[in-house]
Design an enzyme around this catalytic site. Sequence first.
Site, PDB file in Angstrom:
ATOM      1  N   MET A 212     -12.149  -4.629   5.155  1.00 18.39           N
ATOM      2  CA  MET A 212     -11.344  -3.700   5.955  1.00 18.39           C
ATOM      3  C   MET A 212     -11.217  -4.243   7.372  1.00 18.39           C
ATOM      4  O   MET A 212     -12.221  -4.492   8.043  1.00 18.39           O
ATOM      5  CB  MET A 212     -12.005  -2.323   5.988  1.00 18.39           C
TER       6      MET A 212
ATOM      7  N   GLY B  88      -1.448   2.587   9.746  1.00 15.15           N
ATOM      8  CA  GLY B  88      -0.786   2.255  10.998  1.00 15.15           C
ATOM      9  C   GLY B  88      -1.685   1.756  12.109  1.00 15.15           C
ATOM     10  O   GLY B  88      -1.240   1.641  13.258  1.00 15.15           O
TER      11      GLY B  88
ATOM     12  N   SER C  52       0.824  -1.204   0.000  1.00 13.30           N
ATOM     13  CA  SER C  52       0.000   0.000   0.000  1.00 13.30           C
ATOM     14  C   SER C  52       0.859   1.254   0.000  1.00 13.30           C
ATOM     15  O   SER C  52       1.697   1.461   0.885  1.00 13.30           O
ATOM     16  CB  SER C  52      -0.913   0.021   1.225  1.00 13.30           C
TER      17      SER C  52
ATOM     18  N   HIS D  70      -1.164  -1.183  -4.291  1.00 10.06           N
ATOM     19  CA  HIS D  70      -2.462  -0.748  -3.768  1.00 10.06           C
ATOM     20  C   HIS D  70      -2.425   0.758  -3.567  1.00 10.06           C
ATOM     21  O   HIS D  70      -1.559   1.280  -2.859  1.00 10.06           O
ATOM     22  CB  HIS D  70      -2.727  -1.467  -2.438  1.00 10.06           C
TER      23      HIS D  70
ATOM     24  N   HIS E  76      -8.181   1.695  -4.425  1.00  5.37           N
ATOM     25  CA  HIS E  76      -9.185   1.597  -3.360  1.00  5.37           C
ATOM     26  C   HIS E  76      -9.727   2.995  -3.116  1.00  5.37           C
ATOM     27  O   HIS E  76      -9.042   3.853  -2.553  1.00  5.37           O
ATOM     28  CB  HIS E  76      -8.517   1.025  -2.110  1.00  5.37           C
TER      29      HIS E  76
ATOM     30  N   MET F  18      -8.466   9.024  -0.979  1.00  2.00           N
ATOM     31  CA  MET F  18      -9.364   9.524   0.080  1.00  2.00           C
ATOM     32  C   MET F  18      -9.787  10.942  -0.265  1.00  2.00           C
ATOM     33  O   MET F  18      -8.978  11.740  -0.740  1.00  2.00           O
ATOM     34  CB  MET F  18      -8.644   9.519   1.432  1.00  2.00           C
TER      35      MET F  18
ATOM     36  N   MET G 294     -11.767   5.431  -1.188  1.00  2.56           N
ATOM     37  CA  MET G 294     -12.470   5.802   0.037  1.00  2.56           C
ATOM     38  C   MET G 294     -13.058   7.185  -0.208  1.00  2.56           C
ATOM     39  O   MET G 294     -12.615   8.192   0.342  1.00  2.56           O
ATOM     40  CB  MET G 294     -11.506   5.765   1.223  1.00  2.56           C
TER      41      MET G 294
END
Length: 217
Positions: A137, A145, A7, A32, A66, A36, A68
């Site tokens: 998820m 983190g 990621s 990945h 991905h 956002m 979001m």
Amino acid sequence: MNKLAPSMLSIDFGHMEEQLMIVAGTGVEIIHVDIMDGMFVPNISFGPPVIKYVKKAIPDIKLDVHMMVQDPSRYFDKIIQLGVDNITIHAEATENLRDDLLKIKDYGIKAGVAISPDTPVSEIEPVLGIVDLVLIMTVYPGFGGQKLIPEALDKAREAKALREDKGLEYDIEVDGGINRENIKDALDAGINVIVAGSAIFGEHTEENAKEFLELIK
């Protein structure tokens, strides 16, 4: 076949191209990319310019995007024209989940659906027949983190059981808090695409990527 998707959320942006080249050199075939928007999740991350840069730096690698993002279809045209291989959208972020997934597939790329830790698998059961990937998820979306929420792996088991019951073929991906200590639990739950950020990128990126590739064999 198990796959590793490092990621970019944890990459060192001061040495981004170098880090990308390192993981690609270990045999990693997927990167990945988390997008956002500051609406669906509080944070803002990458956009099309970063995707364009990654595609130029390592053109042969697959980009697993991905989103979001609230109402994600607003950005499909701009992102897909950059040559991404997969777009995953959140079930919680759109009122037109089925239509949005079909729009992605109409572009000729793979479509995935993601669910956050509080969303039951039953919410996405109606679209399982059209997706290529289910993203579980195991942390709350929007922050890197975090520690993995073990109970979220039960959703992977449920998604695997539904795949078998319905005779489907989608991948099951996990994102959030994956490390050396819990990766076996994820694989045992039926997950075959492992997203890992802080456990890969850092001072020992090459060694970390190689170790994770061995762990998922």
